[in-house]
Scaffold this motif. Sequence first.
Motif, PDB file in Angstrom:
ATOM      1  N   THR A  41       0.820  -1.208   0.000  1.00  0.00           N
ATOM      2  CA  THR A  41       0.000   0.000   0.000  1.00  0.00           C
ATOM      3  C   THR A  41       0.854   1.259   0.000  1.00  0.00           C
ATOM      4  O   THR A  41       0.717   2.113  -0.865  1.00  0.00           O
ATOM      5  N   THR A  42       1.730   1.384   0.951  1.00  0.00           N
ATOM      6  CA  THR A  42       2.547   2.598   1.066  1.00  0.00           C
ATOM      7  C   THR A  42       4.039   2.290   1.006  1.00  0.00           C
ATOM      8  O   THR A  42       4.852   3.157   1.268  1.00  0.00           O
ATOM      9  N   GLY A  43       4.394   1.069   0.671  1.00  0.00           N
ATOM     10  CA  GLY A  43       5.789   0.688   0.661  1.00  0.00           C
ATOM     11  C   GLY A  43       6.259   0.222   2.025  1.00  0.00           C
ATOM     12  O   GLY A  43       7.416  -0.121   2.200  1.00  0.00           O
ATOM     13  N   GLN A  44       5.378   0.235   3.000  1.00  0.00           N
ATOM     14  CA  GLN A  44       5.721  -0.240   4.333  1.00  0.00           C
ATOM     15  C   GLN A  44       4.517  -0.991   4.910  1.00  0.00           C
ATOM     16  O   GLN A  44       3.416  -0.911   4.381  1.00  0.00           O
ATOM     17  N   GLN A  45       4.758  -1.714   5.962  1.00  0.00           N
ATOM     18  CA  GLN A  45       3.708  -2.509   6.594  1.00  0.00           C
ATOM     19  C   GLN A  45       2.642  -1.585   7.199  1.00  0.00           C
ATOM     20  O   GLN A  45       2.973  -0.626   7.886  1.00  0.00           O
TER      21      GLN A  45
END
Length: 92
Positions: A41-45
């Motif tokens: 989604t945003t490049g992170q968890q």
Amino acid sequence: WRGESKDNLKVFMDNFSQAQYDRFEAYRRHAPPKQAVRKQTTGQQVSQPVSLIVVGFAKVFIGEIVKKGARRCPFLCNMSGPLTPDHHRKAY
């Protein structure tokens, strides 16, 4: 309100043909994979509630592409038969 909505849905589904019922059940069963959404989604968890919201929006977005765009493509191109990936690309 919720009970009335479920009753209306049941009446609606009771009047489906078998093909309509199969399509509706396929729509209800399928969704983008939640784990992949959580990571991409945003490049992170992201948290599980956020991923569920994103999956819900993605499902609505896909439904809108099919409903508004891809349904018109075969008629504009004088084609018959099921929708193809090309119809979805044109709709997008």
